[in-house]
Design an enzyme around this catalytic site. Structure first.
Site, PDB file in Angstrom:
ATOM      1  N   TYR A  40       0.849  -1.198   0.000  1.00  0.00           N
ATOM      2  CA  TYR A  40       0.000   0.000   0.000  1.00  0.00           C
ATOM      3  C   TYR A  40       0.879   1.242   0.000  1.00  0.00           C
ATOM      4  O   TYR A  40       1.886   1.296   0.735  1.00  0.00           O
ATOM      5  CB  TYR A  40      -0.911   0.019   1.245  1.00  0.00           C
ATOM      6  N   GLU A  72      -3.455   7.679  -4.283  1.00  0.00           N
ATOM      7  CA  GLU A  72      -3.385   6.434  -3.515  1.00  0.00           C
ATOM      8  C   GLU A  72      -3.232   5.228  -4.443  1.00  0.00           C
ATOM      9  O   GLU A  72      -3.906   5.142  -5.475  1.00  0.00           O
ATOM     10  CB  GLU A  72      -4.665   6.278  -2.687  1.00  0.00           C
TER      11      GLU A  72
END
Lengths: 295, 392
Positions: B106, B197
């Protein structure tokens, strides 16, 4: 006394177009000492409507007039440069009315001007501030209020006017009213203003008007509980009916979906009440609560 | 302004952030089938059929599916097009060559409102809800807020390396992941993003690190230095409410809500308060609309026309606080707007307060407009507007 602006405030206006002129004239008519305008191409001329000189830079205006406060009304694309220029010229209080400033610009400005520079920056996207009877810098309508003992701090313009007006009708005046602005990054936070009110001998009670989004109201509430529990404080948080994920006019007025939580009006109210602060359900109720506390 | 995945990947790609081989943007089953045929024919072993909506949880909702044959792609096309994912109906689908996944990580950069800087979040555990990882295994999540002063020349390579190392990325990919983070940060800055993101960021069997997903939000206030962001407007793409789109085109601050009382006021805070008071009076607002400070006749007429276009609106609450704009001017604006709009069945409950409010109210009374009902206070106006909406 009052906070941030008073009878010693000397204002230089950055952005002397029609809006800047209109509001600077009103500020001057109220008795605010507007000493100069700044325009890069009109240095050496006179700002006819105000009867004060125009300088090409803020630095020249400061040197010639002793200006200590700037009102920034330039368009959003030029706002970052205007604020940085005011800081470099040694201005102590910068009031930025302009709305629509990019968040990256304001983040950089905050870092340079506030965090590292220690300058008092109000706004952007705010109505400015007024210390009734002393000075008015910005676009707050002065004739709906009067000098008094209540400090008022708010993220919203017209909502603040509503509360000031209702207080005035009940004979209650204001020490200073500060519109801190509705953007995600603003120079002066709720907490900064409330700390200043706590130190001001002329402010005996505080009213604050928050909104959905962010967590500044909570920080302020905690400080009030810990440091000035005996000061009468009432609040209102606008946006109980605002759906999550929708920006409600102000760039900062949004409850982020999947965000950090605590950003809704109901959550803010609940937390503030747990700190012993009276939070109204609407602006009129906030004014009434204050009137009751002071009578 | 939020981008969908394929747009986010385009933005990443032009800023040097590695992404999978380019896929195809499709609107129909036939287009999806043709795209699958093309990519499978190009030697890719599989394609992913991905719903393009501006919300999370697409995979769980059945909006992301792998296909190894054209027939499979057709089945997925039929199930995904028109699918409702948390209120977002799928109208656009992205068909992308599938990537082989060795590991999932992530990585994100976002504007930090509280810390007034740029927040980098990095975790070795990706492909899952990062908030959940943060709760169950906080050590696996590295968070670092950087001030603008620390990033005037972008994110330093050394800082990026420290972040991915601390997050526990394997030694073989530290260099490429750090390089990707530097590029992601540069993209975030150059494009005036508030969020960039990647979840998941993947490691392929060949140790390449690429962005398998992209979630990007851009700052609408910065549109002036990005050609107005017009490049991201795409028909059919997770469309807003049509009235919201019309309002945006006209520069009116309008949000569609689900009640029956149309709301129009001056100042964002006052309008939010108006919605609150309507709810406290037992009704629901149909919209949020801020006409702005001046409340001129033109702004009033355009705004009122927009509010009345919503068929759900049964009454309208006009809530104006006269500050610099005096009560008479506001009243003149309302009278002119009402006359310009001609006949309409809804009543307008007008509450005027502030500077010269009484004069304004007298003007409204004298104009004797059939639609206008005057009210003294916000509370009174709200109850009246709610009662009128309930009657009709």
């Amino acid at each position: 006394m009052s906070i941030f602006i008073d009878e010693n405030t000397k204002v230089v206006v950055q952005g002397i177009g029609s809006q800047g002129t209109f509001h600077a004239q009103r500020n001057q008519a109220y008795g605010t000492d507007v000493v100069a305008g700044v325009h890069p191409k009109k240095g050496g001329t006179t700002w006819e409507e105000l009867g004060v000189p125009v300088f090409a830079t803020v630095a020249e205006a400061v040197e010639a007039t002793g200006a200590n406060t700037s009102m920034v009304m330039v368009p959003a694309p030029f706002t970052k440069a205007a604020i940085l220029e005011a800081q470099a010229a040694g201005i102590a209080t910068i009031v930025t009315i302009t709305e629509g400033v990019p968040v990256h610009d304001m983040t950089e400005v905050y870092d340079t001007v506030v965090r590292r520079g220690g300058v008092r920056l109000i706004g952007p996207n705010c109505p400015g501030l007024i210390s009734p009877g002393k000075a008015n810098v910005g676009i707050i309508p002065a004739d709906i209020t009067m000098p008094g003992k209540v400090g008022l701090v708010s993220r919203s313009g017209t909502l603040t006017y509503q509360i000031m007006h209702e207080l005035a009708q009940a004979g209650i005046g204001i020490s200073t009213c500060v519109g801190i602005g509705g953007d995600p990054v603003i120079g002066t936070q709720f907490l900064d203003v409330i700390k200043a009110f706590a130190e001001d001998p002329d402010t005996e009670a505080i009213a604050f008007v928050g909104e959905i989004g962010g967590s500044e109201e909570q920080l302020a509430g905690q400080w009030i509980r810990d440091h000035i529990p005996d000061t009468p404080v009432v609040g209102y948080i606008a946006g109980f009916e605002a759906p999550a994920g929708k920006q409600m006019g102000h760039a900062g007025a949004i409850v982020k979906e999947g965000g950090p939580g605590g950003e809704s009006a109901a959550e803010k109210k609940e937390l503030l009440e747990s700190y012993g602060i009276a939070v109204a359900m609407n602006p009129s109720e906030a004014a009434q609560l204050m009137i009751k506390r002071l009578s | 302004m939020d981008l969908v995945e394929f747009q986010g990947k385009q933005l990443f790609g032009r800023n040097g952030v590695p992404v999978p081989p380019a896929g195809s943007v499709c609107h129909t089953v036939d287009e999806i089938v043709a795209a699958a045929e093309q990519h499978l024919g190009d030697g890719h072993g599989a394609v992913v059929v991905k719903a393009q909506v501006k919300t999370g949880g697409r995979g769980k909702a059945g909006g992301v599916k792998l296909a190894t044959t054209v027939e499979e792609a057709r089945e997925h096309a039929e199930s995904i097009l028109g699918l409702d994912i948390k209120g977002h109906v799928v109208r656009v689908v992205y068909v992308e060559p599938a990537s082989d996944i060795e590991e999932e990580y992530y990585l994100s950069v976002m504007h930090d409102r509280v810390g007034k800087g740029h927040l980098v979040i990095c975790s070795r555990e990706g492909g899952v809800d990062i908030e959940e990882v943060n709760r169950t295994n906080p050590e696996a999540v590295v968070k670092r807020t950087l001030t603008p002063h620390e990033t005037t020349d972008g994110l330093a390579a050394d800082t990026a390396r420290k972040i991915v190392t601390q997050a526990g990325f394997p030694a073989e990919v530290v260099a490429s992941a750090a390089d990707l983070l530097v590029r992601l940060f540069a993209a975030y800055q150059a494009e005036d993003a508030t969020l960039a993101e990647i979840n998941p960021l993947i490691r392929r069997p060949d140790d390449a690190v690429i962005a398998l997903d992209a979630k990007v939000s851009l700052d609408g206030n910065a549109a002036f230095r990005h050609d107005g962001y017009a490049e991201w407007d795409l028909e059919g793409l997770d469309a807003d409410d049509p009235l919201e789109a019309e309002a945006r085109a006209k520069g009116i601050q309008y949000v569609k809500l689900d009640g029956t009382v149309g709301v129009l006021g001056n100042g964002a805070g006052l309008v939010m308060a108006t919605l609150d008071v309507v709810a406290q009076s037992g009704g629901r607002a149909a919209n949020f609309l801020d006409v702005g400070g001046g409340a001129s006749a033109d702004a009033m007429a355009e705004s009122l026309a927009l509010v009345l276009k919503d068929p759900a609106v049964k009454s309208v609450f006009i809530n104006i606080f006269g500050g610099i704009t005096r009560g008479e001017e506001v009243a003149a604006g309302i009278i002119e707007a009402t006359n310009r709009l001609g006949d309409f069945p809804q009543k307008l409950v007008v509450r005027l307060d502030g500077t010269n409010a009484e004069e304004g109210r007298q003007m409204l009374l004298a104009a004797d407009l059939a639609q206008v009902v005057a009210a003294e206070t916000m509370q009174e106006a709200a109850s009246t507007a709610v009662a009128l909406a309930d009657q009709s």
